[in-house]
Write an enzyme that holds these catalytic residues in place. Structure first.
Site, PDB file in Angstrom:
ATOM      1  CD  GLU A  46      35.281  63.634 -14.750  1.00 42.49           C
ATOM      2  OE1 GLU A  46      35.326  63.409 -15.921  1.00 42.49           O
ATOM      3  OE2 GLU A  46      36.256  62.818 -14.279  1.00 42.49           O
ATOM      4  CG  HIS A  51      11.379  60.355   4.859  1.00 43.92           C
ATOM      5  ND1 HIS A  51      10.093  61.127   5.672  1.00 43.92           N
ATOM      6  CD2 HIS A  51      10.979  59.751   3.622  1.00 43.92           C
ATOM      7  CE1 HIS A  51       9.629  60.666   4.954  1.00 43.92           C
ATOM      8  NE2 HIS A  51      10.024  60.225   3.257  1.00 43.92           N
ATOM      9  CE  LYS A  82      42.239  57.856 -16.157  1.00 43.41           C
ATOM     10  NZ  LYS A  82      41.094  58.197 -17.902  1.00 43.41           N
TER      11      LYS A  82
HETATM   12  O1  LIG Z   1      36.119  56.154 -21.624  1.00 37.74           O
HETATM   13  P1  LIG Z   1      37.458  56.327 -20.796  1.00 37.74           P
HETATM   14  O2  LIG Z   1      39.017  56.774 -21.439  1.00 37.74           O
HETATM   15  O3  LIG Z   1      38.318  55.002 -19.807  1.00 37.74           O
HETATM   16  O4  LIG Z   1      37.741  57.030 -20.096  1.00 37.74           O
HETATM   17  C1  LIG Z   1      36.959  57.497 -18.676  1.00 37.74           C
HETATM   18  C2  LIG Z   1      36.653  58.081 -17.426  1.00 37.74           C
HETATM   19  O5  LIG Z   1      38.576  58.295 -17.116  1.00 37.74           O
HETATM   20  C3  LIG Z   1      38.313  59.136 -16.470  1.00 37.74           C
HETATM   21  O6  LIG Z   1      38.564  58.406 -14.857  1.00 37.74           O
HETATM   22  C4  LIG Z   1      37.614  60.723 -16.533  1.00 37.74           C
HETATM   23  O7  LIG Z   1      38.291  61.559 -15.679  1.00 37.74           O
HETATM   24  C5  LIG Z   1      36.226  60.318 -17.048  1.00 37.74           C
HETATM   25  O8  LIG Z   1      35.800  62.224 -17.971  1.00 37.74           O
HETATM   26  C6  LIG Z   1      36.475  59.399 -18.149  1.00 37.74           C
HETATM   27  O9  LIG Z   1      34.751  59.569 -18.523  1.00 37.74           O
END
Ligand SMILES: O=P(O)(O)OC[C@H]1O[C@H](O)[C@H](O)[C@@H](O)[C@@H]1O
Length: 431
Positions: free
Chosen positions: A272, A293, A404
């Site tokens: 990331e 292996h 997302k």
């Molecule tokens: O801690 P949060 O805001 O729930 O985010 C959880 C995760 O969400 C996303 O997928 C980001 O790419 C991550 O970098 C992050 O750690």
């Protein structure tokens, strides 16, 4: 912690670094270090992560988790940076008497099976989300909460929250007066292992979280502008340099079962942070000796597009291999599993080196809270330095945010234009 980069400084290694390239890299490290020092000084977004060992209040974590001291288990509900640090710490140095479970996936069968296996009345639940909006985390928590209700357990007595200043998770914590911790300011989730985000389960397991933070402080003190004196920067710099010369995969291969989740944590950190603008280095998770292996054939004889990173504790507990009356096995009898693992490690490293496959060895004396804190801190510093060399925005993840938004649009949360791409998918199904 030390880093041995000898195997990439020879002509045998393909790719490799020659003396001249090494010196040029050292100069760029000096400049990168200055930028990092300035970012730390101003507590800038991302760079603030390298101040965590000093800024985290471990007393507060202990105070807020005291209530959960008699738990039989602790369950983390979080994902990515809100789960992998905690899993790494408790697997590496945790205490099995209080089992740590992690729900970082919305797979219904897995969620149900974990919940069925727990005595919910004796389970502490740590819900973690920096943004407080991550759908997977919030949905899973709603399921956990209902399971507690159904079991006649007062979920408000069992739950502790770690989140940002606002968002639905903060609202939930305030509405139900749940114990809550703040995520550290200006620290992206994947850089928050040395903070409230990851230390709650470790504190409930009664791990020495101060020793862990001391390891981080040791890492902070080791940062210096000189590539030849700073293991963290040396690792970040050579990974970058080899990546630029074709080693666009980084195989993280610890020789310790307890470090298996560390490879997952490293994979998020590296992917990331550095996977940007068409560049980066793909992290691959491996485990010695197991994956010798299954994967070693490819690493030794496949394309020269990999850097293999070994991580090895020098001292471990040991188990004696019993003597046997089978002649062919007599070379094993009376020896120890640890010696066998060491021999496997040395042999694998040599097999890659002789075939010209670049590899780096990271060693810690023994795996404990302090050395783990140092290892995680140094890997974060390595990543930030590599980000300076790649000249990318190390601390954002716009490509993940895209997905997302598309998912949330599909679920009907609101109109996200990214969701339209789902309908535009090109299909060509062979049945
Ligand atoms: O801690 P949060 O805001 O729930 O985010 C959880 C995760 O969400 C996303 O997928 C980001 O790419 C991550 O970098 C992050 O750690």
């Amino acid at each position: 912690m030390n880093v041995d980069i000898g195997n990439i400084l020879t002509d045998k290694s393909q790719p490799s670094l020659d003396k001249h390239e090494f010196e040029e890299l050292a100069e760029r490290v000096r400049v990168g270090h200055e930028r990092i020092a300035e970012g730390r000084e101003n507590n800038e977004f991302g760079y603030a992560a390298l101040n965590l060992p000093e800024t985290v209040d471990s007393d507060e974590i202990r105070r807020k988790t005291d209530h959960f001291a008699d738990s039989d288990a602790v369950l983390t509900v979080g994902i990515g940076g809100s789960a992998l640090g905690a899993a790494t710490i408790t697997t590496a140095v945790g205490n099995d008497e209080v089992e740590h479970y992690v729900l970082d996936n919305v797979d219904p069968e897995h969620t149900q099976s974990v919940l069925n296996s727990l005595d919910l009345g004796k389970t502490a639940v740590h819900v973690v989300s920096r943004s407080g909006t991550t759908a997977e985390t919030l949905a899973t928590f709603l399921v956990v909460r209902e399971a507690m209700d159904d079991a006649g357990v007062d979920w408000t007595e069992q739950t502790i929250v770690t989140t940002g200043d606002d968002g639905p998770l903060r609202t939930l914590a305030e509405t139900h007066a749940l114990p809550a911790l703040d995520v550290p300011d200006n620290v992206p989730g994947r850089f928050s292992a040395l903070s409230t985000v990851a230390l709650v389960p470790a504190a409930i397991q009664d791990c020495d979280i101060d020793a862990f933070l001391d390891g981080g402080k040791e890492g902070a003190e080791s940062l210096s502008p000189s590539l030849s004196d700073c293991p963290a920067y040396a690792y970040g710099a050579v990974s970058y340099a080899l990546g630029q010369r074709g080693a666009d995969m980084n195989v993280m291969m610890p020789y310790a079962e307890r470090l298996e989740p560390f490879s997952e944590w490293f994979a998020q950190l590296w992917a990331e942070s550095l996977g940007k603008d068409g560049g980066g280095q793909t992290p691959v998770r491996a485990l010695g000796a197991t994956d010798q292996h299954s994967q070693l054939q490819l690493y030794r004889a496949g394309p020269r597009n990999k850097l293999v990173t070994f991580v090895r504790p020098q001292e471990t507990a040991n188990v004696t291999i019993p003597e046997t009356d089978i002649d062919e096995l007599s070379y094993l009898g009376g020896s120890e599993l640890g010696s066998l693992l060491d021999a496997e490690f040395e042999a694998t490293e040599a097999s890659l080196a002789t075939a010209g496959c670049p590899n780096v060895r990271i060693e810690i004396e023994q795996l404990n809270e302090q050395s783990l804190g140092r290892l995680l801190y140094d890997m974060e510093a390595a990543c930030i330095l590599a980000g300076e060399l790649y000249d990318v925005e190390t601390f954002t993840q716009p490509a993940v945010e895209w997905g997302k938004r598309a998912a949330r649009g599909l679920l009907g949360e609101s109109e996200f234009e990214e969701a339209a791409a789902i309908a535009e998918k090109n299909r060509h199904i062979i049945d």
